[in-house]
Design an enzyme around this catalytic site. Structure first.
Site, PDB file in Angstrom:
ATOM      1  N   HIS A  54      42.659  48.559  40.851  1.00  0.00           N
ATOM      2  CA  HIS A  54      41.572  48.251  41.796  1.00  0.00           C
ATOM      3  C   HIS A  54      41.819  46.525  41.730  1.00  0.00           C
ATOM      4  CE1 HIS A  54      38.831  51.833  41.409  1.00  0.00           C
ATOM      5  NE2 HIS A  54      40.001  52.199  41.132  1.00  0.00           N
ATOM      6  N   GLU A  56      39.595  44.160  41.377  1.00  0.00           N
ATOM      7  CA  GLU A  56      38.890  43.510  40.327  1.00  0.00           C
ATOM      8  C   GLU A  56      39.830  43.519  39.083  1.00  0.00           C
ATOM      9  OE1 GLU A  56      35.602  45.360  42.628  1.00  0.00           O
ATOM     10  OE2 GLU A  56      37.455  45.858  42.088  1.00  0.00           O
ATOM     11  N   CYS A  84      33.299  49.510  40.777  1.00  0.00           N
ATOM     12  CA  CYS A  84      33.217  50.666  40.459  1.00  0.00           C
ATOM     13  C   CYS A  84      32.906  50.387  38.831  1.00  0.00           C
ATOM     14  CB  CYS A  84      34.406  51.661  40.725  1.00  0.00           C
ATOM     15  SG  CYS A  84      35.784  51.102  39.523  1.00  0.00           S
ATOM     16  N   CYS A  87      35.875  48.897  36.798  1.00  0.00           N
ATOM     17  CA  CYS A  87      35.789  47.409  37.202  1.00  0.00           C
ATOM     18  C   CYS A  87      34.695  46.721  36.746  1.00  0.00           C
ATOM     19  CB  CYS A  87      36.033  47.177  38.852  1.00  0.00           C
ATOM     20  SG  CYS A  87      37.621  47.966  39.428  1.00  0.00           S
TER      21      CYS A  87
END
Length: 157
Positions: A54, A56, A84, A87
């Site tokens: 992801h 992040e 999310c 993250c």
């Protein structure tokens, strides 16, 4: 005139849009320390065949590598969308000091990027989850924790 927060958020949003144009997911991140960009990241889940890639997480990894530390205290993360659960956990573990978000989790859900399932699962007892956790060999597993506790020269984190 654009302020610093808007400048960095615009960069995160631009990264997200560029990533979509390149076939990636619609997420971009900028990490800043003392007014300087230390890392950026985009969603690379499908490009890398890595469900943890992801934006992040990628930016946190880059920032830690560049700053030679696992502690990002004093940094600010600008993310094109509310993180999310994975993250957000990484942001907490990295000790990032401030988070600015563009879109929220409802916006993400509207385009089929929903993490509501994970939040619901976390509220359930382990044995009622879609992916139940079973604990085995507890006493033996504690050996690693005892070794950590006894280690005099450990680096706390």
């Amino acid at each position: 005139m654009e302020n610093q927060n808007e400048k960095f958020m615009r960069m995160a949003i631009d990264l997200a849009v560029e990533n979509v144009e390149k076939g990636g997911g619609p997420f971009g991140v900028v990490i800043v320390k003392d007014g300087e960009i230390v890392a950026t990241g985009v969603n690379r889940v499908t490009a890398n065949n890595d469900p943890t890639a992801h934006a992040e997480v990628n930016a946190i990894r880059e920032a830690c590598s560049r700053l030679h530390t696992f502690n990002l205290e004093g940094t600010t993360i600008y993310t094109s969308c509310e993180p999310c659960p994975m993250c957000l956990g990484a942001i907490y573990w990295a000790r990032i000091s401030h988070v600015f978000c563009g879109c929220n989790k409802n916006d993400a859900e509207d385009i089929n990027f929903s993490d509501a399932f994970i939040y619901r699962e976390l509220e359930k007892p382990n044995d009622e989850r879609e992916l139940p956790q079973q604990f085995i060999m507890h006493d033996e597993a504690l050996r690693a924790f005892r070794a950590w506790t006894a280690k005099a020269d450990k680096i706390e984190y």
